[in-house]
Design a protein around this motif. Structure first.
Motif, PDB file in Angstrom:
ATOM      1  N   ASP A 284     -11.249   1.630  -1.459  1.00 24.51           N
ATOM      2  CA  ASP A 284     -10.904   0.802  -2.611  1.00 24.51           C
ATOM      3  C   ASP A 284     -10.652  -0.640  -2.159  1.00 24.51           C
ATOM      4  OD1 ASP A 284     -10.308   0.040  -5.137  1.00 24.51           O
ATOM      5  OD2 ASP A 284      -8.427   1.135  -5.282  1.00 24.51           O
ATOM      6  N   LYS A 285     -11.104  -1.582  -2.950  1.00 27.33           N
ATOM      7  CA  LYS A 285     -10.913  -3.006  -2.645  1.00 27.33           C
ATOM      8  C   LYS A 285      -9.710  -3.533  -3.428  1.00 27.33           C
ATOM      9  CE  LYS A 285     -14.593  -3.356  -0.121  1.00 27.33           C
ATOM     10  NZ  LYS A 285     -14.508  -3.462   1.290  1.00 27.33           N
ATOM     11  N   ALA A 286      -8.528  -3.053  -3.100  1.00 31.75           N
ATOM     12  CA  ALA A 286      -7.313  -3.428  -3.829  1.00 31.75           C
ATOM     13  C   ALA A 286      -6.382  -4.255  -2.959  1.00 31.75           C
ATOM     14  CB  ALA A 286      -6.612  -2.170  -4.318  1.00 31.75           C
TER      15      ALA A 286
ATOM     16  N   PHE B  52       4.380   5.614  -5.544  1.00 31.36           N
ATOM     17  CA  PHE B  52       4.547   5.698  -6.990  1.00 31.36           C
ATOM     18  C   PHE B  52       3.365   6.337  -7.708  1.00 31.36           C
ATOM     19  CE2 PHE B  52       7.845   2.442  -6.266  1.00 31.36           C
ATOM     20  CZ  PHE B  52       8.888   3.109  -6.883  1.00 31.36           C
ATOM     21  N   SER B  53       2.208   6.399  -7.056  1.00 31.95           N
ATOM     22  CA  SER B  53       1.063   7.069  -7.683  1.00 31.95           C
ATOM     23  C   SER B  53       0.855   8.466  -7.103  1.00 31.95           C
ATOM     24  CB  SER B  53      -0.203   6.237  -7.497  1.00 31.95           C
ATOM     25  OG  SER B  53      -0.593   6.225  -6.135  1.00 31.95           O
ATOM     26  N   PHE B  54       1.830   8.952  -6.341  1.00 36.20           N
ATOM     27  CA  PHE B  54       1.764  10.275  -5.715  1.00 36.20           C
ATOM     28  C   PHE B  54       0.517  10.438  -4.852  1.00 36.20           C
ATOM     29  CE2 PHE B  54       4.252  10.881  -9.629  1.00 36.20           C
ATOM     30  CZ  PHE B  54       5.458  11.249  -9.056  1.00 36.20           C
ATOM     31  N   GLY B  55       0.152   9.387  -4.128  1.00 41.94           N
ATOM     32  CA  GLY B  55      -0.947   9.438  -3.179  1.00 41.94           C
ATOM     33  C   GLY B  55      -2.328   9.245  -3.763  1.00 41.94           C
ATOM     34  N   ARG B  56      -2.425   8.952  -5.040  1.00 40.27           N
ATOM     35  CA  ARG B  56      -3.742   8.824  -5.669  1.00 40.27           C
ATOM     36  C   ARG B  56      -4.353   7.438  -5.528  1.00 40.27           C
ATOM     37  NH1 ARG B  56      -2.864  11.843 -11.417  1.00 40.27           N
ATOM     38  NH2 ARG B  56      -2.320  13.867 -10.561  1.00 40.27           N
ATOM     39  N   TYR B  57      -3.522   6.428  -5.390  1.00 40.68           N
ATOM     40  CA  TYR B  57      -4.028   5.060  -5.381  1.00 40.68           C
ATOM     41  C   TYR B  57      -3.324   4.280  -4.292  1.00 40.68           C
ATOM     42  CZ  TYR B  57      -5.263   0.420  -6.950  1.00 40.68           C
ATOM     43  OH  TYR B  57      -5.743  -0.846  -7.003  1.00 40.68           O
ATOM     44  N   PRO B  58      -3.931   3.426  -3.577  1.00 37.90           N
ATOM     45  CA  PRO B  58      -5.348   3.082  -3.469  1.00 37.90           C
ATOM     46  C   PRO B  58      -6.078   4.023  -2.518  1.00 37.90           C
ATOM     47  CG  PRO B  58      -4.062   1.570  -2.142  1.00 37.90           C
ATOM     48  CD  PRO B  58      -3.092   2.501  -2.815  1.00 37.90           C
ATOM     49  N   HIS B  59      -7.367   4.158  -2.737  1.00 30.71           N
ATOM     50  CA  HIS B  59      -8.204   4.997  -1.888  1.00 30.71           C
ATOM     51  C   HIS B  59      -8.613   4.209  -0.651  1.00 30.71           C
ATOM     52  CE1 HIS B  59      -8.328   7.793  -5.175  1.00 30.71           C
ATOM     53  NE2 HIS B  59      -8.739   6.829  -5.983  1.00 30.71           N
ATOM     54  N   PHE B  60      -9.171   4.903   0.343  1.00 31.33           N
ATOM     55  CA  PHE B  60      -9.581   4.227   1.576  1.00 31.33           C
ATOM     56  C   PHE B  60     -10.663   3.183   1.330  1.00 31.33           C
ATOM     57  CE2 PHE B  60      -7.704   7.829   3.927  1.00 31.33           C
ATOM     58  CZ  PHE B  60      -6.910   7.084   4.765  1.00 31.33           C
TER      59      PHE B  60
ATOM     60  N   ARG C  15       0.832  -1.204   0.000  1.00 29.89           N
ATOM     61  CA  ARG C  15       0.000   0.000   0.000  1.00 29.89           C
ATOM     62  C   ARG C  15       0.869   1.258   0.000  1.00 29.89           C
ATOM     63  NH1 ARG C  15      -5.323   1.215   1.019  1.00 29.89           N
ATOM     64  NH2 ARG C  15      -5.668   3.280   1.894  1.00 29.89           N
ATOM     65  N   GLY C  16       1.904   1.257   0.820  1.00 33.88           N
ATOM     66  CA  GLY C  16       2.812   2.403   0.849  1.00 33.88           C
ATOM     67  C   GLY C  16       3.552   2.590  -0.463  1.00 33.88           C
ATOM     68  N   THR C  17       3.961   1.485  -1.070  1.00 35.05           N
ATOM     69  CA  THR C  17       4.657   1.561  -2.353  1.00 35.05           C
ATOM     70  C   THR C  17       3.735   2.106  -3.438  1.00 35.05           C
ATOM     71  OG1 THR C  17       6.022  -0.325  -1.719  1.00 35.05           O
ATOM     72  CG2 THR C  17       5.960   0.228  -4.056  1.00 35.05           C
ATOM     73  N   LEU C  18       2.500   1.612  -3.473  1.00 38.13           N
ATOM     74  CA  LEU C  18       1.549   2.119  -4.465  1.00 38.13           C
ATOM     75  C   LEU C  18       1.248   3.598  -4.241  1.00 38.13           C
ATOM     76  CD1 LEU C  18      -0.985  -0.833  -4.753  1.00 38.13           C
ATOM     77  CD2 LEU C  18       0.601  -0.038  -6.500  1.00 38.13           C
ATOM     78  N   LYS C  19       1.096   3.993  -2.988  1.00 38.66           N
ATOM     79  CA  LYS C  19       0.867   5.413  -2.689  1.00 38.66           C
ATOM     80  C   LYS C  19       2.050   6.261  -3.142  1.00 38.66           C
ATOM     81  CE  LYS C  19      -2.935   6.000  -0.124  1.00 38.66           C
ATOM     82  NZ  LYS C  19      -3.986   6.936  -0.455  1.00 38.66           N
TER      83      LYS C  19
ATOM     84  N   ILE D  82      -1.026  -6.563  -1.737  1.00 40.35           N
ATOM     85  CA  ILE D  82      -0.213  -7.683  -1.273  1.00 40.35           C
ATOM     86  C   ILE D  82       0.801  -8.082  -2.342  1.00 40.35           C
ATOM     87  CG2 ILE D  82      -0.289 -10.137  -0.662  1.00 40.35           C
ATOM     88  CD1 ILE D  82      -2.907  -9.539   0.819  1.00 40.35           C
ATOM     89  N   THR D  83       0.378  -8.109  -3.600  1.00 44.45           N
ATOM     90  CA  THR D  83       1.297  -8.449  -4.684  1.00 44.45           C
ATOM     91  C   THR D  83       2.413  -7.421  -4.801  1.00 44.45           C
ATOM     92  OG1 THR D  83      -0.507  -9.516  -5.876  1.00 44.45           O
ATOM     93  CG2 THR D  83       1.448  -8.941  -7.150  1.00 44.45           C
ATOM     94  N   THR D  84       2.051  -6.155  -4.710  1.00 42.58           N
ATOM     95  CA  THR D  84       3.060  -5.098  -4.773  1.00 42.58           C
ATOM     96  C   THR D  84       4.009  -5.177  -3.585  1.00 42.58           C
ATOM     97  OG1 THR D  84       1.470  -3.685  -5.913  1.00 42.58           O
ATOM     98  CG2 THR D  84       3.398  -2.611  -4.975  1.00 42.58           C
ATOM     99  N   GLY D  85       3.476  -5.487  -2.412  1.00 37.19           N
ATOM    100  CA  GLY D  85       4.325  -5.647  -1.236  1.00 37.19           C
ATOM    101  C   GLY D  85       5.303  -6.788  -1.397  1.00 37.19           C
ATOM    102  N   PHE D  86       4.832  -7.900  -1.939  1.00 40.32           N
ATOM    103  CA  PHE D  86       5.715  -9.044  -2.168  1.00 40.32           C
ATOM    104  C   PHE D  86       6.816  -8.690  -3.162  1.00 40.32           C
ATOM    105  CE2 PHE D  86       6.780 -12.852  -4.650  1.00 40.32           C
ATOM    106  CZ  PHE D  86       7.330 -13.623  -3.637  1.00 40.32           C
ATOM    107  N   LEU D  87       6.434  -8.052  -4.260  1.00 36.64           N
ATOM    108  CA  LEU D  87       7.425  -7.675  -5.265  1.00 36.64           C
ATOM    109  C   LEU D  87       8.424  -6.662  -4.712  1.00 36.64           C
ATOM    110  CD1 LEU D  87       5.183  -7.448  -8.441  1.00 36.64           C
ATOM    111  CD2 LEU D  87       6.838  -9.225  -7.853  1.00 36.64           C
ATOM    112  N   THR D  88       7.961  -5.754  -3.880  1.00 32.70           N
ATOM    113  CA  THR D  88       8.858  -4.776  -3.264  1.00 32.70           C
ATOM    114  C   THR D  88       9.873  -5.463  -2.361  1.00 32.70           C
ATOM    115  OG1 THR D  88       7.115  -3.106  -3.334  1.00 32.70           O
ATOM    116  CG2 THR D  88       8.949  -2.706  -1.829  1.00 32.70           C
TER     117      THR D  88
END
Length: 75
Positions: free
Chosen positions: A50-52, A40-48, A34-38, A57-63
């Motif tokens: 949002d069902k992402a 790289f998307s400059f805080g736009r994604y994911p929203h509160f 979630r932190g990585t997505l926030k 989890i996938t992004t966290g694993f890859l990170t």
């Protein structure tokens, strides 16, 4: 009697291992992703609302994998 105790301990350790693994995946990898997505998307994604969860989890694993590989490469 000894076999019964051994079976109970083995079951208890399996349950503990499963709980720790689920906690790691659902809490640690989720928030890293979630932190990585926030970031790289400059805080736009994911929203509160949002069902992402899967994407986080996938992004966290890859990170974690990328950081681990980078550390191995640098050392």
């Amino acid at each position: 009697m000894e076999e019964l105790a051994e079976g109970l301990l083995r079951t208890a350790f399996r349950v503990a291992k499963w709980v720790l693994f689920e906690w790691f995946v659902e809490v640690v990898l989720y928030w890293i992703g979630r932190g990585t997505l926030k970031f790289f998307s400059f805080g736009r994604y994911p929203h509160f609302n949002d069902k992402a969860e899967g994407r986080c989890i996938t992004t966290g694993f890859l990170t974690v994998v990328v950081v681990f590989v980078a550390l191995i490469y640098l050392l």
